[in-house]
Write an enzyme that holds these catalytic residues in place. Structure first.
Site, PDB file in Angstrom:
ATOM      1  N   THR A  12       0.821  -1.210   0.000  1.00  0.00           N
ATOM      2  CA  THR A  12       0.000   0.000   0.000  1.00  0.00           C
ATOM      3  C   THR A  12       0.859   1.266   0.000  1.00  0.00           C
ATOM      4  O   THR A  12       0.650   2.180  -0.796  1.00  0.00           O
ATOM      5  CB  THR A  12      -0.895   0.017   1.257  1.00  0.00           C
ATOM      6  OG1 THR A  12      -1.581  -1.233   1.319  1.00  0.00           O
ATOM      7  CG2 THR A  12      -1.903   1.130   1.198  1.00  0.00           C
ATOM      8  N   VAL A  13       1.845   1.319   0.918  1.00  0.00           N
ATOM      9  CA  VAL A  13       2.657   2.532   1.032  1.00  0.00           C
ATOM     10  C   VAL A  13       3.636   2.645  -0.137  1.00  0.00           C
ATOM     11  O   VAL A  13       3.861   3.736  -0.670  1.00  0.00           O
ATOM     12  CB  VAL A  13       3.395   2.566   2.394  1.00  0.00           C
ATOM     13  CG1 VAL A  13       4.288   3.801   2.480  1.00  0.00           C
ATOM     14  CG2 VAL A  13       2.389   2.556   3.540  1.00  0.00           C
ATOM     15  N   LYS A 104       7.062   1.547  11.667  1.00  0.00           N
ATOM     16  CA  LYS A 104       6.975   1.909  13.096  1.00  0.00           C
ATOM     17  C   LYS A 104       7.571   0.847  14.012  1.00  0.00           C
ATOM     18  O   LYS A 104       8.239   1.161  14.998  1.00  0.00           O
ATOM     19  CB  LYS A 104       5.517   2.165  13.489  1.00  0.00           C
ATOM     20  CG  LYS A 104       4.620   0.944  13.326  1.00  0.00           C
ATOM     21  CD  LYS A 104       3.201   1.298  12.940  1.00  0.00           C
ATOM     22  CE  LYS A 104       2.548   0.054  12.363  1.00  0.00           C
ATOM     23  NZ  LYS A 104       1.342   0.318  11.609  1.00  0.00           N
ATOM     24  N   GLU A 128       9.444   9.908   9.117  1.00  0.00           N
ATOM     25  CA  GLU A 128       8.204  10.660   9.366  1.00  0.00           C
ATOM     26  C   GLU A 128       6.964   9.791   9.195  1.00  0.00           C
ATOM     27  O   GLU A 128       5.995   9.905   9.943  1.00  0.00           O
ATOM     28  CB  GLU A 128       8.149  11.867   8.428  1.00  0.00           C
ATOM     29  CG  GLU A 128       6.905  12.731   8.539  1.00  0.00           C
ATOM     30  CD  GLU A 128       6.815  13.460   9.873  1.00  0.00           C
ATOM     31  OE1 GLU A 128       6.011  13.029  10.716  1.00  0.00           O
ATOM     32  OE2 GLU A 128       7.532  14.451  10.075  1.00  0.00           O
ATOM     33  N   GLY A 186     -12.085  -3.605   5.672  1.00  0.00           N
ATOM     34  CA  GLY A 186     -10.645  -3.461   5.458  1.00  0.00           C
ATOM     35  C   GLY A 186      -9.986  -2.493   6.435  1.00  0.00           C
ATOM     36  O   GLY A 186      -8.816  -2.163   6.277  1.00  0.00           O
ATOM     37  N   GLU A 189      -7.342  -5.802  10.441  1.00  0.00           N
ATOM     38  CA  GLU A 189      -6.722  -6.997   9.879  1.00  0.00           C
ATOM     39  C   GLU A 189      -7.500  -8.242  10.314  1.00  0.00           C
ATOM     40  O   GLU A 189      -8.221  -8.222  11.313  1.00  0.00           O
ATOM     41  CB  GLU A 189      -5.284  -7.137  10.407  1.00  0.00           C
ATOM     42  CG  GLU A 189      -4.409  -5.924  10.239  1.00  0.00           C
ATOM     43  CD  GLU A 189      -3.772  -5.836   8.856  1.00  0.00           C
ATOM     44  OE1 GLU A 189      -3.762  -6.859   8.139  1.00  0.00           O
ATOM     45  OE2 GLU A 189      -3.307  -4.742   8.493  1.00  0.00           O
ATOM     46  N   ASP A 200       0.457  -1.599  18.267  1.00  0.00           N
ATOM     47  CA  ASP A 200       0.744  -0.565  17.263  1.00  0.00           C
ATOM     48  C   ASP A 200       0.875   0.811  17.930  1.00  0.00           C
ATOM     49  O   ASP A 200       1.790   1.577  17.620  1.00  0.00           O
ATOM     50  CB  ASP A 200      -0.406  -0.570  16.237  1.00  0.00           C
ATOM     51  CG  ASP A 200      -0.271   0.514  15.201  1.00  0.00           C
ATOM     52  OD1 ASP A 200       0.397   0.274  14.183  1.00  0.00           O
ATOM     53  OD2 ASP A 200      -0.837   1.606  15.402  1.00  0.00           O
ATOM     54  N   LYS A 204       4.204   3.539  18.254  1.00  0.00           N
ATOM     55  CA  LYS A 204       4.178   4.953  17.849  1.00  0.00           C
ATOM     56  C   LYS A 204       4.498   5.868  19.026  1.00  0.00           C
ATOM     57  O   LYS A 204       5.199   6.873  18.873  1.00  0.00           O
ATOM     58  CB  LYS A 204       2.819   5.272  17.239  1.00  0.00           C
ATOM     59  CG  LYS A 204       2.608   4.537  15.910  1.00  0.00           C
ATOM     60  CD  LYS A 204       1.151   4.585  15.465  1.00  0.00           C
ATOM     61  CE  LYS A 204       0.950   3.936  14.102  1.00  0.00           C
ATOM     62  NZ  LYS A 204      -0.500   3.775  13.797  1.00  0.00           N
TER      63      LYS A 204
END
Lengths: 371, 371
Positions: A12-13, A104, A128, A186, A189, A200, A204
């Site tokens: 995706t990224v 991350k 970033e 979506g 997960e 997660d 961060k």
């Protein structure tokens, strides 16, 4: 000046980054004075169809070809997870290439080691995109707020859990039902553990707190509780008392000077600036001794929002390369504070106690200690 | 590396900058690898008592001594207004010194000229403190969002008018009464024209739009209306219809591709992200094609908040000097779009019409055209 970029990972990224660099190439070149060109892309699935326009001759399954290409100036690591990403990043740095990543988990767990490797190699390392998607957070905290002693950092840093809590709040539904809905859309997960159990968010928080408080933070040192235990009834009682429930990441300097770090569902007064951050949006509220309160808000995930951050990092590195100033951002990180022991937190708790077996208290379902 | 700073102006922002540099000196040195030392301060009133701790041997009334001191690397222009600030800035640049300023009027009116002079001299010129006090806006827009085509920029950029409108909304009072109260509290100047008639906001919009849309904007090209015409009744009617009234700065790309720029009181739906920005706070909401919506919020004025931005700029310049990379941030600005003619805006208007002279319509005080 042309800067050549090698991309590792085309999910995706990765696709978002390729697309933003293609679509806004002229704009970026004009604004920065650097032409960013993707010259190689390595992915485990080179033949898979992609949703974006990409020159297929650049794509291969060969990571070595990227790491060994002497013409590549910057490697963008967009694979995710710790290994093999860590190995690739360290090898790229050792080969004298600057690295940009949106990973991350890698930064939270191995950021200190990687920053040292970048400093030894005299190259740039930027991340970033690893927190808050496209919301500018790392650069503002590291650069724009550098003159501040940060005393508090509070954020909503995970879109999946914020979506679930928002739907539970708006619809009165219970956790399991909303999770299933989020999975079908979506937004969550198939295995939702990383999000709903707060891992997660701790990654961060570790990244942001490491910058704000001046020393690498291990995510294991962060008190963590996810949102599985939050029921429709908790949200209903919270509302009666004038609160909303959010999964909060908090880093703050306690009165004894130590820093406490925690991630857990919290009651926020309905007028709190973070209380109205809904759906998949992220937001971070910081307090600095000079600036006072500042807040940042936006989409915390997604291909193009995260690509916005990756491209910004690529341009900053390109500017450094153009001036022969790689490694420019340096300055060492040394602990400014002690980390508070998890057992030593002082906080307020709201405890809901079912007491149906004690008839004289029937109907009493909660005790709320003084805020 | 020690970087020597000369400060011009020792008012609210000058004192804030001296204080933040003194208080957080060790922190800044550790984080940046540069020791920032104020070596000269020039002010029109060198003997006036100051509310902060400052080495009085550094203070004089002699601007020339600052501009001519070969040991000074960076000049911080904190005087405000166009002249003599413009003259001092141009002379500092011509002398090979980098310049940091928080002067919105100067940048809005002469930013293009000054940036060209800085580029010719091969030095840095930064102005984060000129918009939004300590809220990171210029650097995020110029650096963090550089990969985005910005399509809209909307902000509350003036604390005085936002304070007045907030008090009018909360207390039902009329403009003149709240203005007097704001003046007695020091939130409004004795001559409030620059704030209440929207000039200050147009300067700030000119600065942000100049970056977002890629070319210097003259504040004269911005349609401007202040808040003097907003009455308690307007606010009351707005509330009935589900809106709040805010003094809004808006820059956006219209459907024909041209950019429209305007500053005026506007009706915002009560759920709009800027509707809950109250008192002296500022906030900017931007939309980029990759990042989507992002928002920034904080204190838009004041000595230490603005000093937070000035110190950040000083550190960025110091980092460039340390690497021999002065002028690093360059990249030319050329118009990406046409500016829309003021007469060509398409917008929705809410018009309140007193019709008391037509008895059959008595009580009808407004017409609201379709939103």
């Amino acid at each position: 000046m042309q800067i050549n970029i090698g991309i590792l990972g085309l999910g995706t990224v990765g696709c978002g980054t390729v697309e933003v660099l293609r679509r806004n190439a002229a704009l970026v070149a004009k604004r920065s004075g650097c032409e960013l060109r993707v010259t190689r892309i390595a992915t485990r699935t080179p033949h898979k169809p992609r949703p974006v326009e990409v020159d297929r001759s650049l794509i291969s399954g060969d990571v070595e070809a990227v790491l060994r290409d002497p013409d590549i100036h910057i490697v963008a690591e967009l694979i995710g997870g710790v290994e093999p990403a860590r190995d690739y990043v360290l090898r790229a740095l050792a080969a004298g290439k600057s690295v940009v990543t949106a990973n991350k988990e890698l930064i939270a767990k191995h950021g200190g080691e990687i920053e040292e490797a970048a400093a030894r190699a005299g190259v740039d390392f930027r991340f970033e995109g690893s927190v808050g998607g496209g919301i500018p957070l790392v650069a503002p905290l590291r650069e724009s707020l550098i003159g501040n002693r940060v005393t508090q950092l509070m954020g909503i840093l995970n879109g999946t859990t914020n979506y679930i809590l928002t739907k539970m709040t708006q619809g009165g539904a219970d956790f399991d039902d909303v999770l299933r809905e989020a999975q079908s859309l979506g937004y969550a997960e198939a295995d939702p553990t990383a999000d709903v159990d707060g891992f997660d968010t701790t990654y961060k928080l570790a990244i942001l707190a490491g910058i704000a408080f001046g020393a690498p933070v291990s995510p294991d040192s962060i008190a963590r509780e996810g949102i599985r235990g939050v029921g429709a009834r908790d949200i209903e009682y919270a509302r009666e008392m004038g609160f909303v429930i959010k999964l909060i990441a908090l880093g703050r300097q306690a009165e004894d000077g130590e820093i406490e770090l925690r991630v857990h569902p919290a009651l926020l007064p309905q007028g709190h600036p973070l209380a109205s951050v809904n759906d998949v949006f992220n937001s971070v509220l910081m307090h600095g001794d000079a600036v006072g309160d500042v807040m940042f808000y936006g989409r915390g995930a997604g291909g193009e929002p995260t690509a916005s951050a990756v491209v910004a990092d690529l341009v900053e590195v390109a500017r450094d390369l153009r001036c022969g100033a790689a490694g420019r951002g340096g300055g060492r990180r040394r602990a400014e504070f002690a980390w508070k022991d998890l057992a030593a937190f002082v906080t307020r708790l709201c405890v809901r106690v079912p007491v149906a077996d004690r008839p004289r208290n029937a109907g009493a379902h909660r005790r709320c200690f003084r805020r």
